[in-house]
Design a protein around this motif. Sequence first.
Motif, mmCIF file in Angstrom:
data_model
loop_
_atom_site.group_PDB
_atom_site.id
_atom_site.type_symbol
_atom_site.label_atom_id
_atom_site.label_comp_id
_atom_site.label_asym_id
_atom_site.label_seq_id
_atom_site.Cartn_x
_atom_site.Cartn_y
_atom_site.Cartn_z
ATOM 1 N N SER A 182 31.895 34.209 52.993
ATOM 2 C CA SER A 182 30.693 34.239 52.155
ATOM 3 C C SER A 182 30.269 35.673 51.849
ATOM 4 N N ILE A 183 31.217 36.567 51.739
ATOM 5 C CA ILE A 183 30.864 37.955 51.446
ATOM 6 C C ILE A 183 30.359 38.044 50.015
ATOM 7 N N ASN A 184 29.319 38.829 49.827
ATOM 8 C CA ASN A 184 28.741 38.993 48.493
ATOM 9 C C ASN A 184 28.543 40.476 48.261
ATOM 10 N N ASN A 185 29.600 41.119 47.794
ATOM 11 C CA ASN A 185 29.548 42.555 47.579
ATOM 12 C C ASN A 185 29.881 42.846 46.119
ATOM 13 N N PRO A 186 28.873 43.248 45.323
ATOM 14 C CA PRO A 186 29.084 43.404 43.881
ATOM 15 C C PRO A 186 30.170 44.428 43.541
ATOM 16 N N ASP A 187 30.264 45.506 44.340
ATOM 17 C CA ASP A 187 31.271 46.532 44.050
ATOM 18 C C ASP A 187 32.672 45.959 44.192
ATOM 19 N N LEU A 188 32.883 45.244 45.309
ATOM 20 C CA LEU A 188 34.190 44.654 45.566
ATOM 21 C C LEU A 188 34.544 43.672 44.443
ATOM 22 N N ALA A 189 33.574 42.834 44.077
ATOM 23 C CA ALA A 189 33.829 41.846 43.025
ATOM 24 C C ALA A 189 34.190 42.528 41.715
ATOM 25 N N ALA A 190 33.493 43.623 41.398
ATOM 26 C CA ALA A 190 33.735 44.307 40.127
ATOM 27 C C ALA A 190 35.136 44.901 40.087
ATOM 28 N N ILE A 191 35.550 45.543 41.193
ATOM 29 C CA ILE A 191 36.887 46.155 41.205
ATOM 30 C C ILE A 191 37.959 45.075 41.090
ATOM 31 N N ALA A 192 37.774 43.980 41.832
ATOM 32 C CA ALA A 192 38.767 42.901 41.795
ATOM 33 C C ALA A 192 38.871 42.319 40.396
ATOM 34 N N GLN A 193 37.746 42.183 39.723
ATOM 35 C CA GLN A 193 37.728 41.625 38.369
ATOM 36 C C GLN A 193 38.412 42.579 37.390
ATOM 37 N N GLU A 194 38.152 43.855 37.526
ATOM 38 C CA GLU A 194 38.757 44.865 36.655
ATOM 39 C C GLU A 194 40.268 44.897 36.823
ATOM 40 N N ALA A 195 40.680 44.841 38.090
ATOM 41 C CA ALA A 195 42.104 44.971 38.400
ATOM 42 C C ALA A 195 42.924 43.874 37.736
ATOM 43 N N ARG A 196 42.293 42.725 37.535
ATOM 44 C CA ARG A 196 43.025 41.595 36.987
ATOM 45 C C ARG A 196 43.718 41.947 35.666
ATOM 46 N N PHE A 197 43.006 42.658 34.792
ATOM 47 C CA PHE A 197 43.582 42.945 33.470
ATOM 48 C C PHE A 197 44.030 44.399 33.350
ATOM 49 N N GLU A 198 44.233 45.055 34.466
ATOM 50 C CA GLU A 198 44.630 46.465 34.447
ATOM 51 C C GLU A 198 46.121 46.581 34.120
ATOM 52 N N PRO A 199 46.445 47.086 32.940
ATOM 53 C CA PRO A 199 47.869 47.169 32.581
ATOM 54 C C PRO A 199 48.591 48.346 33.248
ATOM 55 N N ASP A 200 47.837 49.379 33.598
ATOM 56 C CA ASP A 200 48.448 50.589 34.164
ATOM 57 C C ASP A 200 48.761 50.380 35.649
ATOM 58 N N LYS A 201 50.050 50.472 35.996
ATOM 59 C CA LYS A 201 50.467 50.166 37.376
ATOM 60 C C LYS A 201 49.822 51.084 38.408
ATOM 61 N N ALA A 202 49.747 52.396 38.070
ATOM 62 C CA ALA A 202 49.191 53.365 39.023
ATOM 63 C C ALA A 202 47.714 53.072 39.271
ATOM 64 N N LYS A 203 47.018 52.728 38.184
ATOM 65 C CA LYS A 203 45.591 52.436 38.320
ATOM 66 C C LYS A 203 45.375 51.161 39.133
ATOM 67 N N TYR A 204 46.254 50.203 38.896
ATOM 68 C CA TYR A 204 46.162 48.941 39.632
ATOM 69 C C TYR A 204 46.324 49.208 41.127
ATOM 70 N N GLU A 205 47.294 50.052 41.427
ATOM 71 C CA GLU A 205 47.548 50.424 42.823
ATOM 72 C C GLU A 205 46.305 51.094 43.420
ATOM 73 N N GLU A 206 45.679 51.957 42.633
ATOM 74 C CA GLU A 206 44.475 52.656 43.092
ATOM 75 C C GLU A 206 43.348 51.652 43.389
ATOM 76 N N ASP A 207 43.190 50.665 42.491
ATOM 77 C CA ASP A 207 42.187 49.611 42.714
ATOM 78 C C ASP A 207 42.474 48.872 44.022
ATOM 79 N N GLY A 208 43.748 48.579 44.235
ATOM 80 C CA GLY A 208 44.155 47.867 45.448
ATOM 81 C C GLY A 208 43.786 48.659 46.694
ATOM 82 N N ARG A 209 44.039 49.965 46.653
ATOM 83 C CA ARG A 209 43.684 50.824 47.798
ATOM 84 C C ARG A 209 42.183 50.789 48.060
ATOM 85 N N LYS A 210 41.410 50.868 46.965
ATOM 86 C CA LYS A 210 39.943 50.846 47.117
ATOM 87 C C LYS A 210 39.521 49.542 47.791
#
Lengths: 539, 344
Positions: free
Chosen positions: A465-493
Motif C-alpha cells: 500500500s505504498i503511496n509515493n507520488p515521486d515513485l509513481a511518476a518515475i515509473a509512469q514516465e519510464a513506461r514510454f521512455e524510448p531512450d535506453k540509457a534514460k530508461y536505465e537511469e529511471d530504473g536506478r532511481k
Amino acid sequence: MRFVSFRLAPRVLATTALLLIAAAPSQAQTRAETLRYVTGASVNTLDPNIPGSTRESFALSMSTYDRLVAFGRKQLNGKWVFDLDKITGELAESYDVSPDGLKLTFRLRKDAKFQDGSPVTAEDVKWSLDRCVTAPILGKAQLLTGSLTSADQFKVIDPLTIEVTLPKPDKLALPNLATVYPMIINSKLAKQHATADDPWATAWLKENTAGSGAYMIETFKPGEQVIVKRNEAWNRGSPGKPAFFKRVIIQSVPEPATRANLVERGDADLVVDLQASDVQSLEAKGKLKVISTPQYNSITFVSMNNQIPPFDNVNVRRAIAFALPYDDMFKAALFGRGAPLYGASWPDGKPLNGIYPFQQPVKLDLDKAREYLKAAGLPEGFSTTFSFNVGQASTAEPMAALVKESLGKIGIKVDIQKLPDAQMSTQINEKKLPFFTEGIVAWLPSTDYFYRNFYTGNQRWNYSSINNPDLAAIAQEARFEPDKAKYEEDGRKLNAMHADLMPQIMLWQPNQDAVMASSIEGYTYEFHRQVDYRDVSRK
Amino acid sequence: MMTGLGATMVRAGRRLLSSLPALFGVLVFTFLLMRVLPGDPAVFFASGPNAGKEEIEQIRKQMGLDKSVPEQLVFYLSDIGRGNLGRSMMTGQPVLKDLRERLPASLELTFTALLMALIAAVPLGVVAALRPGSIVDHGVRLFCALGVCVPTFVSGLLLIYVFYYLFGLAPDPTGRIDVFTSLPPQHTGFLSIDFLLAGDIEGWWTACRQLILPAVTMALFVIAPLARITRASMLVSLGSDFVRTARSVGLSWRKVVVTYALRNAILPVITIAGIVFSTMLGANVLVEKVFSWPGVASYALDALLSSDYAPVQGFVLLMAGIFVLVNLVVDICYGIADPRVSIG
C-alpha cells in the motif's frame, strides 16, 4: 500362538502380492510417444480468459491455440528460459514495427489452418483480438498494459495482413500479444455458438477449443485429467515440424509425495511442482533429470502495510529489514533452491543497475535493527501479526517461525496467523494485513512494469500500500521512455527509492524445479511457469 | 408376504417424506454458514496476474454475490427446486454434473472398503468374544487400535510406499483406472460393474487393482468400531438364556454360534455399519487426496478451501440425502434380521 502368526504373516503378504501382480499393466499404446505430465492443480477451463482459470489452463491453451507471435528462448546459466526480447512469429510469418513505433503489421502464414481445416485469416485475428479487449474476460486487463484497449486499433488490410495501431509507442505492446490471453480463435466456428447474451461465445469456448494449435483436445475432465492428441497439420515447431509427442496426458495428482513417487518410478515423465525436500532427494539419487531455474519473473517477499502503524514509519520497516534471518529462512523454506535477493553490497551506496528485481543491500544485523527501532521511537518494540496462506504453508510455515524468533530478539512480538487462501486474498484486497508474506509474478518482467503494478495505486497488487507520488511518476514516465540509457537511469532511481523506503522486503526468487525422466529433452522455463508441451521431446 | 412388502414400501415412502423438513433445514443452514465464513470467493477466483476490481465485481455478479443474502437464499431455493445446484467456479461445471460424475467413485470406494471391513471385522469380533481375555482377544484389540489410531493419510502413504514404490506390485496410485486404459460404456458408474457388463475382464482387473489400496486404507480405519461392536454384542448374546438353552440341548457348536448367537448379535452391527458408511463417505477425503481418487469428498474440500459456495452446498445436501437413505436402509435391514422390528 506366536509361531502361527509369524508363519502366517509372509503368506498373507505373498497372497496380497500375487493378487496385485496377477495382471501385468496394459501399457500397450505408444508409451514412448506419450508424455504423462502430473500436477497438483487442474485445468478448469479450455479458454484461459475465463475469470478463475488456473495456471494449468494457461499452459494447455499455449498448446491448443496459436498466437500471432511467441517468445523466443535463451540460455540462462546453461538452462533454457523464455526470452522477453526475442519475439518470433507464430501465426505471423513476419511482422514490422513502423519507425515511430505506432504501427505493428503482421503478415500471416499462408499454410496456417485451424484444427477443423479452415484457413486462418486476418478476419479471425481481428475477431480474436477484438474479443480480448472488448469481452469481459481476463485478457482485457492484460492487454491494457500494452496500450491495447479498443477494437478500433486492429485493422484488416488484406486476408493475410493485419495492422495494429498504438496511441503511443509502447514497449510492451508486442510482447503482450505473445502472452496467454490473445490467442487466435476460429471466428466462424465460435460465432456459430455465440448468443445475444454472449456475443463472444465465452460459455462455449470454456468447454470447447477452436484453435490452430499443436494439440487437440481428446478428453477433458475438469479436476481430473486432460488428454490431448497431436495436430499433425501444425508445423510451427522448431524446424517446421509438428510437436514431438503424439499424446499428452495432463493429470491432477494432489498429493506431492505421490507426484514424486510417480516420476521416480518412471510412470510419469515430467512434473514441475514438487516439494523442495523431494526435489533435493531425487536430485541426490541422480536417476532423473532435474532442471532448476530461478523464476526470474517472480519474487517472494515479506510485505508491510505502509499505511498501518507502526509500519507507516520508515524506520520500523528498515528495522525489520535488518532483523530478518535471511539465510536461515532461505534454507528452511526452500533448501536454498532459488536466487537470493538480499545481502548485496553497494560500494557507493547506489544501485548497481536499473533492473528490478535486484539484490538489496540488507542482511541480518540486530544492532542496526535496534538503532532503527530507537530512531522510530519504539525502542521497546511492539506487537504485530505475521500472516501467510495455507496454500504456501510448506515454505511459509518454517519461515514464519524464524521471523517470530528473530524479531523477538529486538522486542517485536509476533503472532503467526495462518489463513485459508480465500481469506488471505480478501484481507490483502481490503488492505487489512499489517505484516505478511506473499509472492508475485510478472509475465512481462520489465522494471517499469513491476513498479507500476506492485508499488503504485490502490489496487490489490500494491501489497505494501505504498503511496509515493515521486515513485509513481518515475515509473509512469519510464513506461514510454524510448531512450535506453534514460530508461536505465529511471530504473536506478526506482531501485534506490526502494532500498531507502523499504516498502516491502524482497527475499528470493524460488526455483522452478522441473523433474523429468532422463530421456526428456528441451524443457524450457516459460513465462507462465508451466510446461509448454511443444518444447519437450523424448530421446 | 406381498402385503408385508407393500406396507414396508409405503412406510418407507412416508419416512422419506417426513425427512424433507430436516433436509430443508440442512439446506438453509449450510447456505447461511457459507455466507458467514470469512473470505470472499470473488477475490480468490480473481487471482490472475491482472485481475483488478472490475474482474472481482464480474465474478461476484456471476456467482450471484452482488445481491443481498435473503435475495440470494430465495434464488438458491428456487434453483434447487428446479434441480439446479449452481455452477462450480473451480471446475467450471454445473455442480450437479460434477457430483453425478464423482459420486460413483466415492460410493464404489466406500462400499468396497465397508465390505472388506465387515468381512474382516465380524469374524475378528466373534473370535475375540469366544475367548474373552485370551491372547487372541488382545491381538484383535491391538490390531483394531492400530487401525484406528493410524490416520488414513499415513496408512495410505505407507501402503503406497511399500506396494507401489518399493515393490512395484500395486499400480500407480492415481485415480480409478490406469490412464492408458479406455473406459467402458457407462451404466452404473461403478467401474468394477461397468467393465463386467462390457465383458472386458482385463479392464475390470485394472479397475480392481486400482481399488485395492485405497479400499484397504479405508477399511483398516473402520475395522475397529465394527469389530468392537461385534465382540460386545456377541458377548451379550453368548451369555444369554437362549444360547445356554441351545447349548444344553446339545446343538452343534457351529449352529449355536452362527445361528443363535450371531444372528442376534448382528443388529447393532448393522446400525453401526450404517453410521460408519455415512461417515466414511465424507471422511474419506484424505484417502481420496492421497490416491488422487476423483470422489465427492476431495471435491468438497477443495471447494471449501477456495470458498466455492455452490459445490459445498451441493455436497452437504447430497450427504444429508444419503444419510436419510442409509438410515432407511438400516431400518429395513433391521426388519429382515429381526421381523419383530418394523419401521414406523
